[in-house]
Design a protein around this motif. Structure first.
Motif, PDB file in Angstrom:
ATOM      1  N   LYS A  13       2.350  -8.770  -9.112  1.00 30.07           N
ATOM      2  CA  LYS A  13       1.913  -9.827  -8.215  1.00 30.07           C
ATOM      3  C   LYS A  13       0.551 -10.342  -8.655  1.00 30.07           C
ATOM      4  O   LYS A  13      -0.373  -9.576  -8.859  1.00 30.07           O
ATOM      5  CB  LYS A  13       1.897  -9.330  -6.778  1.00 30.07           C
ATOM      6  N   SER A  15      -1.039 -13.581  -7.358  1.00 33.45           N
ATOM      7  CA  SER A  15      -1.842 -14.370  -6.431  1.00 33.45           C
ATOM      8  C   SER A  15      -1.142 -14.480  -5.087  1.00 33.45           C
ATOM      9  O   SER A  15      -0.101 -13.856  -4.859  1.00 33.45           O
ATOM     10  CB  SER A  15      -2.132 -15.755  -7.019  1.00 33.45           C
ATOM     11  N   GLU A  16      -1.706 -15.300  -4.186  1.00 29.85           N
ATOM     12  CA  GLU A  16      -1.225 -15.369  -2.808  1.00 29.85           C
ATOM     13  C   GLU A  16       0.249 -15.757  -2.704  1.00 29.85           C
ATOM     14  O   GLU A  16       0.959 -15.296  -1.813  1.00 29.85           O
ATOM     15  CB  GLU A  16      -2.082 -16.368  -2.020  1.00 29.85           C
ATOM     16  N   CYS A  18       2.615 -14.822  -4.431  1.00 25.55           N
ATOM     17  CA  CYS A  18       3.471 -13.694  -4.797  1.00 25.55           C
ATOM     18  C   CYS A  18       3.729 -12.731  -3.644  1.00 25.55           C
ATOM     19  O   CYS A  18       4.533 -11.804  -3.778  1.00 25.55           O
ATOM     20  CB  CYS A  18       2.852 -12.899  -5.944  1.00 25.55           C
ATOM     21  N   GLN A  19       3.041 -12.915  -2.529  1.00 28.50           N
ATOM     22  CA  GLN A  19       3.059 -11.926  -1.446  1.00 28.50           C
ATOM     23  C   GLN A  19       4.469 -11.540  -1.022  1.00 28.50           C
ATOM     24  O   GLN A  19       4.769 -10.365  -0.799  1.00 28.50           O
ATOM     25  CB  GLN A  19       2.279 -12.451  -0.234  1.00 28.50           C
ATOM     26  N   HIS A  20       5.354 -12.531  -0.895  1.00 28.26           N
ATOM     27  CA  HIS A  20       6.717 -12.258  -0.461  1.00 28.26           C
ATOM     28  C   HIS A  20       7.717 -12.612  -1.564  1.00 28.26           C
ATOM     29  O   HIS A  20       8.787 -13.167  -1.292  1.00 28.26           O
ATOM     30  CB  HIS A  20       7.040 -13.041   0.813  1.00 28.26           C
ATOM     31  N   CYS A  21       7.401 -12.270  -2.782  1.00 32.02           N
ATOM     32  CA  CYS A  21       8.227 -12.607  -3.943  1.00 32.02           C
ATOM     33  C   CYS A  21       9.675 -12.161  -3.767  1.00 32.02           C
ATOM     34  O   CYS A  21       9.950 -11.019  -3.395  1.00 32.02           O
ATOM     35  CB  CYS A  21       7.624 -11.953  -5.186  1.00 32.02           C
ATOM     36  N   ARG A 193       5.799 -17.722   5.266  1.00 30.08           N
ATOM     37  CA  ARG A 193       4.666 -18.376   5.901  1.00 30.08           C
ATOM     38  C   ARG A 193       4.982 -19.856   6.149  1.00 30.08           C
ATOM     39  O   ARG A 193       5.845 -20.437   5.499  1.00 30.08           O
ATOM     40  CB  ARG A 193       3.431 -18.221   5.008  1.00 30.08           C
TER      41      ARG A 193
END
Length: 252
Positions: A13, A15-16, A18-21, A193
């Motif tokens: 991961k 950056s931001e 990638c949080q819920h990749c 999000r």
């Protein structure tokens, strides 16, 4: 639709966005560690032939390249030379790849990158004409970080993707003819999000001002418009974006 070529699998991961990749989410269902980068059984897909000696992947096919990893990830440095040789050999295909690592691109390009392809006895230069490299910019921080690096790289076909779009983005007047298209999309999945329609329209306005094609790919699971929040099923997210009718083309 094209053909998917995931020549290696696994990532880290970055950056931001990638949080819920989706790769990590999918691997977790099978208790697989997505941080382990491995070469796949499809590594040599572009150069496979059938019993008649013909290419299995037909000339003219669009190849979605390395979508379960990042083509420029450090872990794949030992394999990338072979990958470039296959890409060079199949110059009758078009390879499309997305990266969050523009700072690594220059050092990872093949030695003959700027030789161009020979057409009519004349060299083209500026990189392989049958490769498009797309850089993701999901928020203002990553746009400010990545756009200046990416814009100036010696790549013939460049594009930008703002997906998942996490906030309003200002390209600060840096969009231009170097960019072939900007694609925007919301985030999917259970923990997605919010994507706000005003952010989408703001990017569209900047693309139109710079005469850069714009594509609204998908709404995402949680889409806000005029202050109202809509929860949109996965199967309808692309259709709803298409219904908005806000894509912009320069017709060039």
């Amino acid at each position: 639709m094209g053909e998917v070529w995931n020549l290696w699998h696994g990532c880290h991961k970055k950056s931001e966005g990638c949080q819920h990749c989706y790769v990590f989410r999918r691997d977790a269902e099978f208790e697989k560690d997505s941080n382990v980068v491995t070469k796949t059984a499809s590594f040599n897909l572009p150069i496979r032939r059938n019993r008649k000696g013909e290419w299995k992947v037909r000339p003219g096919t669009l190849i979605w390249t390395c979508f379960t990893s990042d083509f420029f990830i450090e872990d794949a440095d030992e394999w990338r030379g072979d990958a470039w040789r296959m890409i060079r050999q199949r110059n009758d295909l078009h390879f499309f790849m997305v990266t969050k690592r523009p700072e690594r691109i220059l050092q990872c390009l093949p030695e003959d990158w700027n030789d161009g392809l020979r057409i009519g006895g004349q060299g083209i230069g500026s990189g392989y004409q049958h490769v498009t490299i797309c850089c993701t910019m999901e928020n203002q921080r990553r746009t400010d970080e990545r756009l200046p690096l990416f814009r100036d790289l010696p790549i013939r076909n460049k594009a930008v993707v703002c997906e998942p779009l996490l906030e309003a983005i200002d390209f600060r007047g840096e969009l231009g003819s170097w960019c072939e298209q900007v694609t925007v999309g919301g985030e999917s999945g259970r923990d997605a999000r919010i994507c706000d329609y005003a952010w989408v329209l703001g990017i569209r306005e900047q693309c139109m001002a710079a005469n850069v094609p714009f594509h609204f790919k998908q709404t995402g699971a949680h889409f806000r418009k005029d202050g109202r929040l809509y929860n949109i099923p996965r199967k309808l997210q692309m259709a709803q974006a298409h219904r908005a009718g806000i894509d912009f083309s320069t017709n060039l």
